[in-house]
Design an enzyme around this catalytic site. Structure first.
Site, PDB file in Angstrom:
ATOM      1  N   GLY A 145     -12.682 -23.843 -44.944  1.00  0.00           N
ATOM      2  CA  GLY A 145     -12.965 -22.505 -44.997  1.00  0.00           C
ATOM      3  C   GLY A 145     -12.558 -21.866 -46.424  1.00  0.00           C
ATOM      4  O   GLY A 145     -13.132 -20.979 -46.838  1.00  0.00           O
ATOM      5  N   TYR A 173     -28.835 -17.690 -49.003  1.00  0.00           N
ATOM      6  CA  TYR A 173     -27.209 -16.754 -48.824  1.00  0.00           C
ATOM      7  C   TYR A 173     -27.173 -15.664 -49.796  1.00  0.00           C
ATOM      8  O   TYR A 173     -26.237 -15.163 -50.062  1.00  0.00           O
ATOM      9  CB  TYR A 173     -26.041 -17.690 -49.015  1.00  0.00           C
ATOM     10  CG  TYR A 173     -26.015 -18.830 -47.846  1.00  0.00           C
ATOM     11  CD1 TYR A 173     -26.075 -18.649 -46.356  1.00  0.00           C
ATOM     12  CD2 TYR A 173     -26.016 -20.168 -48.539  1.00  0.00           C
ATOM     13  CE1 TYR A 173     -25.890 -19.737 -45.905  1.00  0.00           C
ATOM     14  CE2 TYR A 173     -25.972 -21.418 -47.926  1.00  0.00           C
ATOM     15  CZ  TYR A 173     -26.011 -21.156 -46.223  1.00  0.00           C
ATOM     16  OH  TYR A 173     -25.969 -22.099 -45.887  1.00  0.00           O
ATOM     17  N   CYS A 185     -43.570 -23.160 -54.279  1.00  0.00           N
ATOM     18  CA  CYS A 185     -44.725 -22.213 -54.142  1.00  0.00           C
ATOM     19  C   CYS A 185     -44.226 -21.129 -53.007  1.00  0.00           C
ATOM     20  O   CYS A 185     -44.452 -20.884 -52.069  1.00  0.00           O
ATOM     21  CB  CYS A 185     -45.995 -22.679 -53.645  1.00  0.00           C
ATOM     22  SG  CYS A 185     -46.649 -23.620 -54.841  1.00  0.00           S
TER      23      CYS A 185
HETATM   24  N1  LLP Z   1     -14.850 -27.382 -40.081  1.00  0.00           N
HETATM   25  C1  LLP Z   1     -15.805 -26.764 -39.412  1.00  0.00           C
HETATM   26  C2  LLP Z   1     -15.828 -26.729 -38.089  1.00  0.00           C
HETATM   27  C3  LLP Z   1     -17.020 -25.975 -40.066  1.00  0.00           C
HETATM   28  O1  LLP Z   1     -17.897 -25.508 -39.608  1.00  0.00           O
HETATM   29  C4  LLP Z   1     -16.900 -26.024 -41.486  1.00  0.00           C
HETATM   30  C5  LLP Z   1     -18.210 -25.583 -42.398  1.00  0.00           C
HETATM   31  C6  LLP Z   1     -15.913 -26.872 -42.298  1.00  0.00           C
HETATM   32  C7  LLP Z   1     -14.836 -27.335 -41.396  1.00  0.00           C
HETATM   33  C8  LLP Z   1     -15.962 -26.914 -43.729  1.00  0.00           C
HETATM   34  O2  LLP Z   1     -15.783 -25.539 -44.448  1.00  0.00           O
HETATM   35  P1  LLP Z   1     -15.621 -25.388 -45.869  1.00  0.00           P
HETATM   36  O3  LLP Z   1     -14.345 -25.899 -46.262  1.00  0.00           O
HETATM   37  O4  LLP Z   1     -16.596 -26.023 -46.519  1.00  0.00           O
HETATM   38  O5  LLP Z   1     -15.724 -23.967 -46.111  1.00  0.00           O
HETATM   39  N2  LLP Z   1     -23.928 -24.047 -45.932  1.00  0.00           N
HETATM   40  C9  LLP Z   1     -22.940 -23.058 -46.281  1.00  0.00           C
HETATM   41  C10 LLP Z   1     -21.494 -23.322 -45.593  1.00  0.00           C
HETATM   42  C11 LLP Z   1     -21.635 -23.682 -44.183  1.00  0.00           C
HETATM   43  C12 LLP Z   1     -20.294 -24.070 -43.738  1.00  0.00           C
HETATM   44  C13 LLP Z   1     -20.307 -24.572 -42.381  1.00  0.00           C
HETATM   45  N3  LLP Z   1     -19.198 -25.031 -41.660  1.00  0.00           N
HETATM   46  C14 LLP Z   1     -22.960 -22.644 -47.616  1.00  0.00           C
HETATM   47  O6  LLP Z   1     -23.711 -23.406 -48.406  1.00  0.00           O
HETATM   48  O7  LLP Z   1     -22.205 -21.792 -47.930  1.00  0.00           O
END
Ligand code: LLP
Length: 412
Positions: A238, A316, A342
């Site tokens: 996160g 987003y 498109c």
């Molecule tokens: N663990 C779980 C259970 C998750 O659902 C996620 C991300 C992570 C770890 C990794 O999170 P990070 O460190 O990358 O924040 N497509 C979206 C982001 C979706 C995140 C989904 N879950 C974007 O492009 O911002």
């Protein structure tokens, strides 16, 4: 080692991005191995005081070259599908360091994970626990499980990527967690060993994370008092990155050290699942300007990358810096950077004050190493982009550009 200008030319480590484009073509994702290693190491070192495993979240970037690099550094992996497990194993990742998250694991995926001997299933519901128990019984193994709890904190991020409130589909409510653990304990083929949580992505404020950590640690105390042998805490991923030069986010070292300090002396193995913070700023999407065009109100820069290559701006309203690969000093102007798809939603930047670029020029869309290629599609029958991994003065294509043949390969 980074991504920056030398003599007005944009480089990734010791390689000019223009050289990569000349050879690999555009659009093309380019990743810096040095930045990925540096970010991984920042987590690993800041957590040194507690037993830990940094499980890279494969959903952020699943390229085999990237996964192999991380596997070689001792990373574990956070997966959400059988396909991601397949990638991890193919890249030489250790299944014994894999955590399997997600609300909708299928029986086939669970069997594959049990067969591979993954470290733990982060379970999100009672029916899922029952299914894992039944499948483990059939295979004659014991499945290690953790329950993902929903701590009901507001992650204060984009609504689509916030996951820790009671209204979200993820995890089980903290208030019901103990009942779910008791339920899990009744299953003979489950070994209940952990607690997991993840409250959202692109978090730029650490306070909600620490609040969630405290709630998880309190739950662990209560579970241990009930006789559960809880050995690990998985605190999810996160941590956000800076998508704009002026945006300040906590450093990995600071964030990780803060988490480690909460766990000190608790006899817990810490797992974390960072994705974005390891790879986002290690990558750019290289694209070439095709045309410029003015309509009544707008000045458009039309490039050869589109929303099918990088959907984050459209999905987003995400901001990605866009910079020229050769800094010519041409005066800046306000433009929309758009692709050939498109749809009016096909934009990479809107109303952006940007250095002057012209047909034939290359531009780099920055911070595209996470949730870039992995969210790309073949919409408008566009072959997906190539991916390149740079390491010092060396670089190689880690995924070739798709061909028209690739587009129809599975159809009849
Ligand atoms: N663990 C779980 C259970 C998750 O659902 C996620 C991300 C992570 C770890 C990794 O999170 P990070 O460190 O990358 O924040 N497509 C979206 C982001 C979706 C995140 C989904 N879950 C974007 O492009 O911002």
């Amino acid at each position: 080692m980074s991504i920056g200008y030398r003599d007005r030319a944009l480089y990734c480590e010791a390689v000019a991005l223009a050289d990569i484009a000349a050879d690999a073509g555009t659009p093309c994702y380019v990743y810096s191995a040095a930045i990925i290693r540096e970010n991984f190491r920042a987590y690993d070192q800041a957590l040194a005081a507690v037993p830990h495993t940094v499980c890279f979240s494969v959903k952020a970037n699943g390229n085999l070259g990237v996964l192999r690099l991380l596997a070689q550094m001792g990373a574990g992996f956070d997966i959400v599908s059988g396909g991601e497990l397949y990638r991890v194993v193919k890249a030489g990742g250790d299944p014994a360091k894999v955590v399997f998250s997600g609300v909708g694991k299928t029986a086939a995926e669970i069997e594959e994970a049990l067969g591979a001997g993954i470290f733990v299933f982060n379970c999100e519901s009672e029916p899922e626990l029952a299914l894992i128990d039944a499948l483990a019984h059939r295979l004659g193994v014991k499945a290690r499980v953790a329950v993902r709890v929903n701590p009901d904190v507001d992650a204060r991020t984009h609504a689509y990527i916030s996951t820790g409130r009671l209204a979200h589909k993820f995890g089980v409510d903290l208030g019901e967690a103990e009942a779910v653990y008791e339920h899990a304990r009744a299953h003979k083929n489950l070994s209940v060993e952990g607690v997991s949580c993840h409250i959202g992505s692109q978090l730029v404020d650490t306070a909600p994370v620490m609040e969630a950590v405290d709630r998880v640690l309190e739950l662990i105390d209560r579970l241990r008092a009930r006789g559960f042998d809880i050995r690990h805490a998985d605190l999810g991923g996160g941590l956000g990155v800076s998508y704009k030069p002026e945006q300040s986010v906590p450093a990995i070292s600071e964030f990780a050290a803060c988490i480690a300090s909460r766990l000190a002396g608790r006899d817990l193995h810490l797992l974390i699942e960072p994705g974005r913070s390891i790879v986002a700023n290690a990558g750019v999407l290289l694209t070439r300007v095709l045309y410029r065009k003015k309509t009544g109100e707008k000045d458009f820069v039309i490039v050869d990358a589109a929303m099918n290559d990088l959907i984050r701006p459209a999905l987003y309203s995400a901001h990605h810096e866009i910079v020229p690969v050769r800094d010519t000093g041409a005066p800046a102007s306000r433009v929309d950077v758009v692709g050939p798809v498109c749809e009016t939603g096909d934009f990479l930047a809107r109303d952006r004050e940007m250095a002057g670029v012209f047909p034939g020029d290359l531009v780099a869309i920055r911070s595209a190493g996470a949730y870039g290629f992995v969210q790309s599609s073949n919409y408008n029958a566009r072959p997906r982009a190539a991916e390149v991994l740079v390491d010092g003065a060396a670089w190689r294509i880690v995924r070739r550009r798709e061909s028209y043949d690739d587009l129809v390969r599975s159809e009849s």
